[in-house]
Write an enzyme that holds these catalytic residues in place. Structure first.
Site, PDB file in Angstrom:
ATOM      1  CB  CYS A   2      -1.154  -0.146   1.442  1.00  9.15           C
ATOM      2  SG  CYS A   2      -1.885  -1.699   1.029  1.00  9.15           S
ATOM      3  NE  ARG A  27       5.213   2.105  -1.340  1.00  6.16           N
ATOM      4  CZ  ARG A  27       5.887   1.617  -0.223  1.00  6.16           C
ATOM      5  NH1 ARG A  27       6.909   2.425   0.104  1.00  6.16           N
ATOM      6  NH2 ARG A  27       5.089   1.073   0.506  1.00  6.16           N
ATOM      7  CD1 TRP A  75      -0.087  -6.175  -2.967  1.00 13.34           C
ATOM      8  CD2 TRP A  75       0.261  -6.698  -1.310  1.00 13.34           C
ATOM      9  NE1 TRP A  75       0.804  -7.320  -3.379  1.00 13.34           N
ATOM     10  CE2 TRP A  75       0.901  -7.632  -1.348  1.00 13.34           C
ATOM     11  CE3 TRP A  75       0.296  -7.068  -0.131  1.00 13.34           C
ATOM     12  CZ2 TRP A  75       1.141  -8.853  -2.100  1.00 13.34           C
ATOM     13  CZ3 TRP A  75       0.367  -7.982   0.583  1.00 13.34           C
ATOM     14  CH2 TRP A  75       1.115  -8.291   0.068  1.00 13.34           C
ATOM     15  CG  ASN A  99       0.547   2.393   3.237  1.00  6.03           C
ATOM     16  OD1 ASN A  99      -0.932   2.666   3.358  1.00  6.03           O
ATOM     17  ND2 ASN A  99       0.889   3.282   3.255  1.00  6.03           N
ATOM     18  N   GLY A 100      -0.632  -0.619   6.514  1.00  5.83           N
ATOM     19  CA  GLY A 100      -0.708  -1.789   7.337  1.00  5.83           C
ATOM     20  C   GLY A 100      -2.029  -2.506   7.924  1.00  5.83           C
ATOM     21  CD  GLU A 480      18.170 -13.123  -6.111  1.00  2.00           C
ATOM     22  OE1 GLU A 480      17.342 -13.454  -4.925  1.00  2.00           O
ATOM     23  OE2 GLU A 480      17.294 -12.019  -6.964  1.00  2.00           O
ATOM     24  CE  LYS A 484      14.525 -10.680  -8.802  1.00  2.00           C
ATOM     25  NZ  LYS A 484      15.554 -11.341  -7.392  1.00  2.00           N
ATOM     26  CD  GLU A 487      10.270 -11.851  -6.916  1.00  2.00           C
ATOM     27  OE1 GLU A 487      12.078 -11.231  -7.839  1.00  2.00           O
ATOM     28  OE2 GLU A 487      10.330 -10.992  -6.163  1.00  2.00           O
ATOM     29  CG  HIS A 503      20.734 -36.418  -0.494  1.00  2.00           C
ATOM     30  ND1 HIS A 503      21.277 -37.221  -0.028  1.00  2.00           N
ATOM     31  CD2 HIS A 503      21.711 -35.683  -0.776  1.00  2.00           C
ATOM     32  CE1 HIS A 503      22.467 -38.026  -0.244  1.00  2.00           C
ATOM     33  NE2 HIS A 503      23.231 -36.321  -0.135  1.00  2.00           N
ATOM     34  CE  LYS A 599      11.931  -2.698  -5.358  1.00  2.00           C
ATOM     35  NZ  LYS A 599      12.751  -3.937  -5.596  1.00  2.00           N
TER      36      LYS A 599
HETATM   37  C1  AGP Z   1      12.614  -9.353  -4.703  1.00  2.00           C
HETATM   38  O1  AGP Z   1      12.869  -9.492  -6.235  1.00  2.00           O
HETATM   39  C2  AGP Z   1      11.528  -9.336  -4.050  1.00  2.00           C
HETATM   40  N1  AGP Z   1      10.339  -8.719  -4.665  1.00  2.00           N
HETATM   41  C3  AGP Z   1      11.530  -9.529  -2.305  1.00  2.00           C
HETATM   42  O2  AGP Z   1      11.989 -10.825  -2.194  1.00  2.00           O
HETATM   43  C4  AGP Z   1      12.616  -8.587  -1.078  1.00  2.00           C
HETATM   44  O3  AGP Z   1      13.600  -8.390  -1.751  1.00  2.00           O
HETATM   45  C5  AGP Z   1      11.679  -9.017  -0.080  1.00  2.00           C
HETATM   46  O4  AGP Z   1      10.847  -8.451  -0.120  1.00  2.00           O
HETATM   47  C6  AGP Z   1      12.479  -8.197   0.710  1.00  2.00           C
HETATM   48  O5  AGP Z   1      12.714  -6.740   0.709  1.00  2.00           O
HETATM   49  P1  AGP Z   1      13.873  -5.752   0.873  1.00  2.00           P
HETATM   50  O6  AGP Z   1      15.082  -6.008   0.529  1.00  2.00           O
HETATM   51  O7  AGP Z   1      13.124  -4.226   0.730  1.00  2.00           O
HETATM   52  O8  AGP Z   1      13.626  -5.641   2.610  1.00  2.00           O
END
Ligand code: AGP
Length: 604
Positions: A2, A27, A75, A99-100, A480, A484, A487, A503, A599
């Protein structure tokens, strides 16, 4: 996640709110809305989906005189992403954005319903506005009612409220979710949940602290702290640089951010790498006195950077290192000893889970360090010390350059500690410094490499799953790479240690199982190669990424010869980022704003 904006002034309030929301779009959100109070009359608009829908709904609405306005991108957490659940939420004479999460909303709601209040939405937010109006009936003024309401809330919030009862004010409260107010020479006041909507409008900003509440009118900013004491705003200069937030001709921010990693990392290194040592002017060596262990804590991509760090801290700095996923650490009643340095890693500095673990570490009197990209963020303000990543604004929801700078900072920090602890010889340190200076070259995107990946990507648009595999620091890189791909392509992908496939997961091997094998020359090459061969023998489709030709692979992406496995790490990182990007492009997805993602994840 949000986003909040607010404005008090004479300009076209609608335009300012919409423009502000646009800056928060990256975001992630699923609906948006605004409410404007002018001449004692409210105008409110909401729409699901992208902001263009809200722009369409408000196209005939303008304000050309003094008004107060609030806006929100939502969101969904409580209730589906519908128009009714979008903010601002309305009471009889007031509107609110939030927000929250309000944790005690259910009990407040029940009491309000018993009093005869009708709720329009399924959100936790709506209780705040009704609770305020209930309190207003017995209060001397709107501020007293607002103050009482805030005291009744449990959970995390950043809130803006406007009411006809006092129609020239915006009431605000902040607890656990970020918010700031900005000013300028025209005596306008802007609110937002992060800096970006204020850039270009405000010269100075005040970041609210947890527990702050109060109101802002045309002439006044009244702030109270959590002990109900009035305090003076603490204004700091706001940067005026919006350039870095533009796409510079790339289709998506993510692509631009992959390409700019070379320059960005050069910035991260700037002034910190000399011929003989690493200098962190922001650190006092006292921070490391009496420290026998480092605990790294983060979420998502930042967690993968932390995992990478754990290998090099133990290898180079010879210091015991553990890594924690923040959302797990919060609730597992961890043992925290004072000889542990607690390091939180976060691009945004606002991730709720990580922020909470930092608070826990502080409460347990641990020394704390934050590796962060956003100066003045909540984590930076809370920690004993900070190293800024200097990655610039990262707009793509899928993090790329932030990860690259996090690993760069960790590599530097491992050498800084190695010097402090005498765990590497001066000669070894000098050699490592030389390697560090080569990172910007290793991450430069060659046209031929990008073209190769673009061509290959068409073979990887289906299948029943991807396994990114690697050993040592190439295991966190595999995690990672898989993150990616998940996502932005919505294809199932896992990151796995190469040696662990046998395993269990090897049972999945068949031609429709795509293995993306990270195969550096300078780290456990033969071991990794055997693991890949085991998968190849079982007919998994293999795409190997390596500087050394590998005949057992179906596809091969050849990287350059590097002097060291750390430089191979950075080059292979770019390859997996581009591979995910190209697959997502071919699938026609919104690369920068993938579905369901935000974000900055400011709820737990
Ligand atoms: C990364 O591609 C993500 N969208 C997500 O995993 C992100 O790294 C995570 O939410 C942590 O965010 P931050 O680094 O702002 O704490």
């Amino acid at each position: 996640m949000c986003g909040i904006v607010g404005y008090i002034g004479q300009k076209n309030t609608k335009e300012i709110l919409l423009e502000g929301l646009k800056e928060l779009e990256y975001r992630g959100y699923d609906s948006a809305g605004i409410a404007v109070l002018s001449d004692g009359v409210f105008s409110s608009f909401k729409a699901t989906g992208k902001l263009i829908n809200l722009e369409e709904k408000t196209k005939d609405f303008t304000t050309d005189k003094f008004a107060v306005g609030i806006g929100h991108t939502r969101w969904a957490t409580h209730g589906k992403p519908t128009e009714l659940n979008a903010h601002p939420h309305v009471g009889e004479n007031s509107y609110i954005v939030h927000n929250g999460i309000i944790e005690n909303y259910a009990e407040l709601k029940k009491a309000l319903i018993d009093d005869g209040v009708t709720f329009l939405s399924q959100t936790d937010t709506e209780v705040i506005v009704h609770q305020f109006e209930k309190n207003l009936k017995d209060a001397d003024d709107a501020f007293s009612a607002f103050k009482k309401t805030i005291a009744e809330l449990e959970g995390a919030y950043a809130v803006l409220l406007v009411t006809k009862a006092e129609n020239n004010k915006i009431f605000f409260a902040k607890h656990g979710s970020p918010m700031l107010v900005g000013i300028n020479a025209q005596d306008e006041k802007y609110f937002a949940s992060s800096d970006t909507p204020l850039i270009g409008h405000c010269t100075d900003v005040n970041y609210f602290e947890d527990g702050d509440y109060g109101y802002v009118s045309h002439g006044d900013i009244l702030i109270f702290n959590k002990n109900n004491q009035q305090k003076q705003p603490h204004f700091v200069k706001l940067s005026a640089n919006k350039l870095s937030a533009q796409k510079d001709g790339y289709c998506f921010f993510m692509e631009k951010e992959i390409y700019e990693q070379s320059n960005i990392i050069a910035d991260t290194l700037l002034g910190r790498v000399t011929e003989k040592e690493i200098i962190f002017e922001e650190l006092d060596t006292k921070l490391f006195e009496g420290i026998n262990e480092i605990k790294l804590c983060a979420c998502g991509t930042s967690y993968h950077a932390a995992l990478t760090a754990s290998y090099i801290f133990e290898r180079y700095s010879k210091i015991k290192t553990s890594v924690e996923i923040a959302s797990e650490f919060r609730y597992r009643e961890p043992i925290m000893t004072k000889d542990t340095l607690f390091v939180a890693i976060s691009q945004s500095g606002e991730t709720a889970d990580t922020l909470e673990t930092l608070k826990m570490a502080k409460e347990a009197s641990l020394k704390t360090l934050v590796i962060c990209n956003v100066d003045n963020s909540s984590m930076v303000r809370l920690a004993d010390a900070t190293i800024l990543m200097r990655a610039g604004v990262e707009k793509g929801v899928a993090s790329t350059k932030a990860f690259a700078t996090q690993v760069t900072v960790f590599w530097m920090l491992s050498l800084y500690l190695a010097k402090l602890k005498n765990s590497l010889t001066q000669e070894e340190i000098v050699h490592q410094l030389e390697l560090l200076r080569a990172i910007p070259t290793s991450v430069k995107v060659e046209n031929s490499m990008h073209e190769r990946i673009k061509r290959l990507s068409k073979r990887y648009l289906h299948g029943h799953g991807f396994f990114f595999i690697g050993r040592d620091i190439f295991f966190p890189l595999a995690l990672e790479g898989a993150l990616k791909l998940k996502e932005i392509s919505y294809l199932h992908a896992e990151g796995y240690p190469s040696g662990e496939m046998k395993h269990g997961p090897i049972a999945l091997a068949d031609p429709e199982l795509f293995t993306i094998a990270l195969l550096p020359e300078h780290l456990l090459y033969e071991k990794s190669k055997s693991n890949i061969e085991e998968l190849s023998a079982r007919d998994s489709t293999i795409c190997a990424i390596s500087p050394i030709a590998f005949e057992k692979a179906d596809d091969f992406i050849q990287t350059k010869k590097q002097k060291d496995y750390m430089l191979e790490f950075f080059e292979i990182m770019v390859v997996v980022q581009l591979l995910s990007f190209e697959i997502s492009m071919r699938l026609g997805n919104d690369v920068d704003m993938p579905r369901n993602l935000a974000k900055s994840v400011t709820v737990e």
